[in-house]
Design a protein around this motif. Sequence first.
Motif, short mmCIF file in Angstrom:
data_model
loop_
_atom_site.label_atom_id
_atom_site.label_comp_id
_atom_site.label_asym_id
_atom_site.label_seq_id
_atom_site.Cartn_x
_atom_site.Cartn_y
_atom_site.Cartn_z
N LEU A 1 0.83 -1.21 0.00
CA LEU A 1 0.00 0.00 0.00
C LEU A 1 0.87 1.26 0.00
O LEU A 1 0.59 2.23 -0.72
N LYS A 2 1.91 1.26 0.80
CA LYS A 2 2.81 2.40 0.87
C LYS A 2 3.51 2.64 -0.46
O LYS A 2 3.62 3.78 -0.94
N GLU A 3 3.97 1.56 -1.09
CA GLU A 3 4.64 1.68 -2.39
C GLU A 3 3.65 2.09 -3.48
O GLU A 3 3.98 2.88 -4.38
N THR A 4 2.42 1.58 -3.40
CA THR A 4 1.39 1.98 -4.36
C THR A 4 1.15 3.49 -4.28
O THR A 4 1.08 4.18 -5.31
N ALA A 5 1.03 4.00 -3.07
CA ALA A 5 0.82 5.44 -2.88
C ALA A 5 1.98 6.23 -3.47
O ALA A 5 1.79 7.27 -4.10
N ALA A 6 3.20 5.75 -3.27
CA ALA A 6 4.38 6.45 -3.79
C ALA A 6 4.36 6.48 -5.31
O ALA A 6 4.69 7.50 -5.93
N ARG A 7 3.96 5.36 -5.94
CA ARG A 7 3.92 5.32 -7.41
C ARG A 7 2.82 6.24 -7.96
O ARG A 7 3.02 6.92 -8.97
N LEU A 8 1.68 6.28 -7.29
CA LEU A 8 0.60 7.18 -7.73
C LEU A 8 1.05 8.64 -7.58
O LEU A 8 0.79 9.48 -8.46
N ALA A 9 1.71 8.94 -6.47
CA ALA A 9 2.14 10.32 -6.21
C ALA A 9 3.15 10.80 -7.24
O ALA A 9 3.17 11.99 -7.59
N ARG A 10 3.98 9.89 -7.75
CA ARG A 10 4.98 10.29 -8.74
C ARG A 10 4.32 10.73 -10.05
O ARG A 10 4.87 11.54 -10.79
N ILE A 11 3.15 10.20 -10.33
CA ILE A 11 2.46 10.53 -11.58
C ILE A 11 1.53 11.74 -11.41
O ILE A 11 1.32 12.49 -12.36
N CYS A 12 0.99 11.91 -10.22
CA CYS A 12 0.10 13.05 -9.98
C CYS A 12 0.83 14.38 -10.14
O CYS A 12 2.05 14.46 -9.96
N ARG A 13 0.07 15.41 -10.49
CA ARG A 13 0.63 16.75 -10.61
C ARG A 13 0.57 17.48 -9.28
O ARG A 13 0.01 16.98 -8.31
N LYS A 14 1.11 18.70 -9.29
CA LYS A 14 1.25 19.48 -8.05
C LYS A 14 -0.08 19.71 -7.34
O LYS A 14 -0.17 19.61 -6.12
N ASN A 15 -1.14 20.03 -8.09
CA ASN A 15 -2.41 20.40 -7.48
C ASN A 15 -3.40 19.25 -7.36
O ASN A 15 -4.52 19.46 -6.90
N ASP A 16 -3.00 18.06 -7.78
CA ASP A 16 -3.90 16.91 -7.62
C ASP A 16 -4.03 16.55 -6.15
O ASP A 16 -3.08 16.66 -5.38
N VAL A 17 -5.22 16.12 -5.77
CA VAL A 17 -5.51 15.79 -4.36
C VAL A 17 -5.64 14.28 -4.23
O VAL A 17 -6.46 13.66 -4.91
N MET A 18 -4.84 13.68 -3.36
CA MET A 18 -4.77 12.23 -3.23
C MET A 18 -5.30 11.79 -1.87
O MET A 18 -4.93 12.35 -0.84
N VAL A 19 -6.17 10.77 -1.90
CA VAL A 19 -6.85 10.32 -0.69
C VAL A 19 -6.76 8.79 -0.60
O VAL A 19 -6.93 8.10 -1.60
N ARG A 20 -6.49 8.30 0.58
CA ARG A 20 -6.65 6.85 0.81
C ARG A 20 -8.13 6.64 1.16
O ARG A 20 -8.58 6.92 2.27
N TYR A 21 -8.87 6.15 0.20
CA TYR A 21 -10.33 6.10 0.31
C TYR A 21 -10.81 4.91 1.12
O TYR A 21 -11.85 4.96 1.77
N GLY A 22 -10.08 3.81 1.07
CA GLY A 22 -10.46 2.61 1.82
C GLY A 22 -9.23 1.78 2.10
O GLY A 22 -8.10 2.28 2.03
N GLY A 23 -9.42 0.49 2.41
CA GLY A 23 -8.28 -0.36 2.73
C GLY A 23 -7.23 -0.38 1.64
O GLY A 23 -6.06 -0.08 1.88
N ALA A 24 -7.63 -0.76 0.41
CA ALA A 24 -6.69 -0.79 -0.72
C ALA A 24 -7.24 0.05 -1.87
O ALA A 24 -6.97 -0.22 -3.03
N GLU A 25 -8.00 1.08 -1.51
CA GLU A 25 -8.66 1.92 -2.51
C GLU A 25 -8.17 3.36 -2.38
O GLU A 25 -8.03 3.88 -1.26
N PHE A 26 -7.93 3.98 -3.52
CA PHE A 26 -7.39 5.33 -3.53
C PHE A 26 -8.25 6.23 -4.42
O PHE A 26 -8.74 5.80 -5.48
N LEU A 27 -8.42 7.45 -3.98
CA LEU A 27 -9.15 8.47 -4.74
C LEU A 27 -8.18 9.57 -5.11
O LEU A 27 -7.40 10.03 -4.27
N VAL A 28 -8.22 9.99 -6.38
CA VAL A 28 -7.43 11.14 -6.81
C VAL A 28 -8.36 12.13 -7.49
O VAL A 28 -9.15 11.75 -8.38
N ILE A 29 -8.32 13.37 -7.06
CA ILE A 29 -9.09 14.45 -7.69
C ILE A 29 -8.14 15.23 -8.58
O ILE A 29 -7.07 15.68 -8.13
#
Length: 336
Positions: A233-261
Amino acid sequence: MNSTVATPALSLNLWQQFRLVAMRTIYFGVGLVILVLAGVLATDSRWLESGALVSVALAFILTGVIYRNELAPQWINFLFICALGTLVSVSMKSSGMMGVYWMYPVLAMVFFMFDRTIFVLVIMLIYALFAAVMYQFLPFEYAWRIALSMLVLIGVGAVFLVMMSYMQRNLSKLYATDPLTGFYRRDYVSEMMQTELERAKRHQHPVSAMLLDLDSFKNINDKFGYMFGDAVLKETAARLARICRKNDVMVRYGGAEFLVIFPNTSLKQAAELTGEMLDSLRHEPFAIKSMMTTVTASAGVAEWRKGQDWGQWLECADAAKDKAKSQGRNRLRIAQ
């Protein structure tokens, strides 16, 4: 792409709550003290002065009652500080050094009564008033020492404000973020989606949201253990964050679920970014110590449509994600 999580307006503001409690104490405390002083003057038959103090005291107490659950407007506090400054100045004129003692609590009140944007202006105006009165009615050898001590008090108060601001930012961040991934917690989904929705309306810009869920994550926990699962989960978040832009909002929505605005992002652009995220998961195995596994995810993307509230917008992304799951996982689906 490097990413810095955009900070929305968080509902938790410890400094504002502390100020509210402090201001209630100030309004009622100052009102009661001034009433006592008015009573002392009344025993000496100084009715005019006593009546003036009673008026000021009642104004403080009434304001404390009216604004017991919210901070009073700045102009009301400014009038109170001017009134107290005038009373202290009159006291120094009539009582000399004895009047100086009332000056310090008035200066201390300024730190709680005003926002940081105008605090410096107000505190320097009050300081200038007190300094002018002291140099006029007190011997110079006392006046300059008292003026210096006031500057020390102002300096200590300024350091206090800076430290409180720093603590507020850190506490807010600690409260709002998931400790494992560093993403925002689910508690803030409604606030953040509503904020981005209103911004999109105001600027007439598109805004999209993506829900991503790791496929068969329970099997990973069962096979490798929960510590390995947390590392994934921690590594998944890191990989998502590398692709997101500066103003994108990242949320851990559930156990293994992520929301990005994705602010100011069309459906097509959001789908491209999500495709990069899915590729970053499926093409690079997760290796923790001596264990290794391949992880895939299913995702749904939805662009906010005029007339939708934030809940309907999120439901569209969730339905698209469920569709990706039902059609075989490891894929992206776009909300219709």
